[in-house]
Motif scaffolding. Structure first.
Motif, PDB file in Angstrom:
ATOM      1  N   LEU A   1       3.904   5.109  -1.488  1.00 50.69           N
ATOM      2  CA  LEU A   1       3.780   5.223  -2.942  1.00 50.69           C
ATOM      3  C   LEU A   1       5.157   5.390  -3.582  1.00 50.69           C
ATOM      4  O   LEU A   1       5.487   4.721  -4.567  1.00 50.69           O
ATOM      5  CB  LEU A   1       2.877   6.391  -3.310  1.00 50.69           C
ATOM      6  N   GLY A   2       5.963   6.296  -3.011  1.00 48.37           N
ATOM      7  CA  GLY A   2       7.311   6.498  -3.536  1.00 48.37           C
ATOM      8  C   GLY A   2       8.149   5.235  -3.443  1.00 48.37           C
ATOM      9  O   GLY A   2       8.890   4.894  -4.372  1.00 48.37           O
ATOM     10  N   GLY A   3       8.029   4.520  -2.320  1.00 48.12           N
ATOM     11  CA  GLY A   3       8.777   3.280  -2.158  1.00 48.12           C
ATOM     12  C   GLY A   3       8.345   2.209  -3.141  1.00 48.12           C
ATOM     13  O   GLY A   3       9.167   1.472  -3.694  1.00 48.12           O
ATOM     14  N   PHE A   4       7.037   2.123  -3.370  1.00 45.19           N
ATOM     15  CA  PHE A   4       6.512   1.132  -4.314  1.00 45.19           C
ATOM     16  C   PHE A   4       7.023   1.394  -5.728  1.00 45.19           C
ATOM     17  O   PHE A   4       7.479   0.476  -6.426  1.00 45.19           O
ATOM     18  CB  PHE A   4       4.987   1.175  -4.292  1.00 45.19           C
ATOM     19  N   ILE A   5       6.975   2.654  -6.161  1.00 43.88           N
ATOM     20  CA  ILE A   5       7.457   3.009  -7.503  1.00 43.88           C
ATOM     21  C   ILE A   5       8.949   2.740  -7.622  1.00 43.88           C
ATOM     22  O   ILE A   5       9.438   2.210  -8.627  1.00 43.88           O
ATOM     23  CB  ILE A   5       7.131   4.484  -7.809  1.00 43.88           C
ATOM     24  N   SER A   6       9.688   3.087  -6.569  1.00 42.15           N
ATOM     25  CA  SER A   6      11.139   2.921  -6.578  1.00 42.15           C
ATOM     26  C   SER A   6      11.549   1.458  -6.661  1.00 42.15           C
ATOM     27  O   SER A   6      12.500   1.095  -7.360  1.00 42.15           O
ATOM     28  CB  SER A   6      11.734   3.560  -5.326  1.00 42.15           C
ATOM     29  N   ASP A   7      10.845   0.585  -5.958  1.00 44.08           N
ATOM     30  CA  ASP A   7      11.181  -0.831  -5.958  1.00 44.08           C
ATOM     31  C   ASP A   7      10.652  -1.565  -7.192  1.00 44.08           C
ATOM     32  O   ASP A   7      11.200  -2.592  -7.584  1.00 44.08           O
ATOM     33  CB  ASP A   7      10.615  -1.522  -4.712  1.00 44.08           C
ATOM     34  N   SER A   8       9.592  -1.030  -7.793  1.00 43.63           N
ATOM     35  CA  SER A   8       8.887  -1.785  -8.823  1.00 43.63           C
ATOM     36  C   SER A   8       9.219  -1.385 -10.249  1.00 43.63           C
ATOM     37  O   SER A   8       9.337  -2.246 -11.130  1.00 43.63           O
ATOM     38  CB  SER A   8       7.370  -1.644  -8.615  1.00 43.63           C
ATOM     39  N   PHE A   9       9.353  -0.076 -10.513  1.00 37.00           N
ATOM     40  CA  PHE A   9       9.350   0.379 -11.897  1.00 37.00           C
ATOM     41  C   PHE A   9      10.604   1.150 -12.327  1.00 37.00           C
ATOM     42  O   PHE A   9      11.102   0.947 -13.426  1.00 37.00           O
ATOM     43  CB  PHE A   9       8.112   1.257 -12.148  1.00 37.00           C
ATOM     44  N   VAL A  10      11.077   2.078 -11.505  1.00 37.00           N
ATOM     45  CA  VAL A  10      12.243   2.877 -11.884  1.00 37.00           C
ATOM     46  C   VAL A  10      13.256   2.848 -10.750  1.00 37.00           C
ATOM     47  O   VAL A  10      12.938   2.470  -9.628  1.00 37.00           O
ATOM     48  CB  VAL A  10      11.853   4.346 -12.203  1.00 37.00           C
ATOM     49  N   THR A  11      14.474   3.270 -11.034  1.00 34.60           N
ATOM     50  CA  THR A  11      15.515   3.265 -10.005  1.00 34.60           C
ATOM     51  C   THR A  11      15.219   4.317  -8.939  1.00 34.60           C
ATOM     52  O   THR A  11      14.419   5.226  -9.141  1.00 34.60           O
ATOM     53  CB  THR A  11      16.888   3.562 -10.621  1.00 34.60           C
ATOM     54  N   LYS A  12      15.893   4.188  -7.804  1.00 34.04           N
ATOM     55  CA  LYS A  12      15.723   5.163  -6.727  1.00 34.04           C
ATOM     56  C   LYS A  12      16.187   6.551  -7.175  1.00 34.04           C
ATOM     57  O   LYS A  12      15.632   7.566  -6.741  1.00 34.04           O
ATOM     58  CB  LYS A  12      16.495   4.704  -5.489  1.00 34.04           C
TER      59      LYS A  12
ATOM     60  N   MET B   1      12.825  -4.945  -1.869  1.00 34.29           N
ATOM     61  CA  MET B   1      11.806  -4.121  -1.201  1.00 34.29           C
ATOM     62  C   MET B   1      12.430  -3.114  -0.238  1.00 34.29           C
ATOM     63  O   MET B   1      11.809  -2.718   0.752  1.00 34.29           O
ATOM     64  CB  MET B   1      10.826  -5.020  -0.430  1.00 34.29           C
ATOM     65  N   ARG B   2      13.648  -2.664  -0.522  1.00 30.86           N
ATOM     66  CA  ARG B   2      14.322  -1.790   0.435  1.00 30.86           C
ATOM     67  C   ARG B   2      13.650  -0.423   0.540  1.00 30.86           C
ATOM     68  O   ARG B   2      13.592   0.162   1.623  1.00 30.86           O
ATOM     69  CB  ARG B   2      15.795  -1.642   0.049  1.00 30.86           C
ATOM     70  N   SER B   3      13.154   0.126  -0.558  1.00 36.20           N
ATOM     71  CA  SER B   3      12.522   1.452  -0.501  1.00 36.20           C
ATOM     72  C   SER B   3      11.206   1.396   0.247  1.00 36.20           C
ATOM     73  O   SER B   3      10.907   2.249   1.088  1.00 36.20           O
ATOM     74  CB  SER B   3      12.303   1.998  -1.918  1.00 36.20           C
TER      75      SER B   3
END
Length: 521
Positions: free
Chosen positions: A84-95, A448-450
């Protein structure tokens, strides 16, 4: 269009949204902050994982078996939610923002549990189970922490690696080595200082210290914002993968030769996923999206091959601790806490990482090799780790058989006999998890790195869940043939040695499976 997407994903910005300046933003200094923060965050996570058992038993009055399952489920969920964290990080907001959001969520969960631990009105009366409202507070705090941990562990290593020059694979490898060093160092503090505090000052102090420590970690990470470089999220990669798969299936009757007349973007054409080239028929899918999907799907067999090693790792927190509790833990006048047995492999891992870095540097200088030289490729490193996992279970089975035989003769073996399984499995974890973090980050599509880095933690989660399933299946099958291997509470009358033997065989078969997929990658 595909070229435009690739350029957009490759650009880094500063905190003002302008193009990042390599002389001011990113670099080793920025990435090292992630390592410092990971020490503090992992210390909090692991110290609470051990503290929760005592808290559930003594304060919330849950039965021992239910308390153990609650902790196992908490840890498994924490690692599973990295997706979930990886999806949000790659899709919507920065890491960077992902870390801030989820670390704050973890901190709020800790504060809620700390308040409950200090207020007797929020705890059940002696010998009573918690009321629904008390359970609601407990589970809200517990799984707020789990969700926070998931987001933090997905975003932090990817954010740290983003600060470095991606053309220098040796530098990326070195970062993940030191990031794993930070993971181990945080675990060492949790296994020594925090356990001493829990046993001598009380478990409630662990919550207070955790709140302060995580707050410090959040502040340290936040203060680095002017020197970080940031990558804009590129929208949902899972949506793009679904679109590619749906298009390829929809065009399944089209011949591959017709589809491949369309120019393939980039130079990475995975022949084993050629069927996805059919998605290029029409104007709905770009060549870049097809290559992104091929690359991510190519990582999944490697990911699946690492789960069984983590199933072995779960034994260090369950059966190995139970073994330690009934063995001789005395060292002169000091009695070693069973939970602190993990100190030994942690110390070996902590020493091996700087030694490895030194040997690579020495070998490079002696042979006049470029600074980008990397001694061990991630796939070889992972393979060696998986081989050691099978060896660790063989050692564990041998030691348990010896311990059980000695116990039947009224002899109590020293707990240091467990050192072999801790040592081998500890080194296995270092090689496998460190190699996975580097491999999934380096090989992942740029957008898709996160999510790909999160696969390393999801493997850990699935290993915990499969471990529980294997215990249940082993008991069920062995029960049909006489007596359950792991039935009852007395290990002296159980057959833990046979269960370890089963894990050894399964890990050896898994190693062969891994070699098959690694050669094809």
């Amino acid at each position: 269009m595909a070229n435009e997407i690739s350029i957009e994903y490759g650009e880094f910005e500063d905190w003002r949204g302008k193009k990042a300046d390599p002389t001011k933003h990113g670099g080793v200094r920025a990435s090292s902050i992630a390592c410092v923060v990971e020490v503090l965050e992992n210390m909090v996570f692991l110290s609470n994982a051990t503290n929760f058992v005592t808290y559930f038993l003594k304060s919330m009055h849950y039965p021992a078996a239910e308390s153990a399952n609650m902790v196992t489920n908490f840890m498994g969920t924490s690692f599973l939610l990295t997706i979930l964290g990886g999806f949000i990080s790659d899709s919507f907001v920065t890491k960077f923002k992902t870390f801030i959001i989820f670390c704050t969520l973890e901190l709020l969960g800790l504060i809620l549990l700390t308040i409950q631990a200090q207020d007797s009105r929020l705890q059940p009366a002696i010998n009573n189970k918690p009321s629904r409202s008390q359970e609601a507070i407990l589970y809200t705090g517990l799984y707020a922490i789990a969700a926070g941990v998931g987001g933090v562990k997905a975003a932090l290593p990817a954010h740290g690696a983003d600060q470095l020059d991606h053309s220098n694979q040796r530098l990326i490898s070195s970062f993940f080595n030191w990031f794993f060093f930070s993971v181990c160092f945080g675990g060492l503090i949790a296994s020594t200082v925090m356990i001493w505090i829990e046993e001598n000052l009380g478990w409630n102090w662990s919550f207070k210290i955790s709140v302060v420590t995580l707050s410090v970690a959040l502040c340290i990470f936040s203060m680095g914002f002017p020197i970080y470089r940031y990558k804009r999220p590129g929208g949902s990669p899972l949506t793009r993968i679904y679109k590619v798969l749906a298009s390829a299936i929809g065009n399944r009757k089209v011949s591959l030769s017709e589809a491949e007349n369309i120019e393939i973007f980039g130079n990475r054409n995975h022949d084993k996923s050629r069927f996805l080239n059919r998605a290029l028929i029409g104007d709905t899918v770009t060549a870049n999206e097809v290559e992104e999907t091929k690359t991510f799907l190519g990582l999944l067999p490697i990911f699946a091959s690492t789960i069984m090693m983590n199933c072995c790792l779960a034994q260090l927190m369950t059966f190995s601790v139970q073994q330690g509790n009934i063995m001789n833990r005395s060292l002169n006048n000091f009695k070693i806490p069973a939970q602190s047995l993990s100190v030994f492999p942690l110390m070996i891992m902590l020493a091996s990482i700087p030694l490895y870095e030194y040997l690579v540097r020495l070998f490079r200088i002696k042979n006049n090799l470029p600074s980008k030289f990397n001694m061990f490729q991630p796939l070889r490193r992972i393979g060696l780790g998986l081989a050691l996992a099978s060896g660790s279970m063989a050692a564990a089975a041998t030691v348990e058989a010896k311990r059980r035989e000695a116990a039947n003769n009224n002899v109590i073996l020293s707990v240091f006999w467990l050192g072999w399984q801790y040592l081998l499995l500890g080194i296995s974890d270092m090689l496998t998890l460190g190699g996975m973090l580097e491999f999934f980050y380096s090989e992942a599509p740029d957008s898709m790195r996160s999510i790909s880095t999160a696969l390393s933690w999801i493997s850990t989660s699935m290993g915990y869940f499969i471990s529980s399933a294997l215990v249940t299946i082993s008991n069920s099958v062995s029960g049909h043939f006489g007596k359950e291997w792991l039935g009852g509470n007395d290990l002296n009358h159980s057959r833990l040695d046979l269960f370890y033997t089963l894990l050894c065989i399964l890990n050896f078969l898994n190693l062969l499976n891994y070699i098959f997929w690694a050669k094809r990658y």
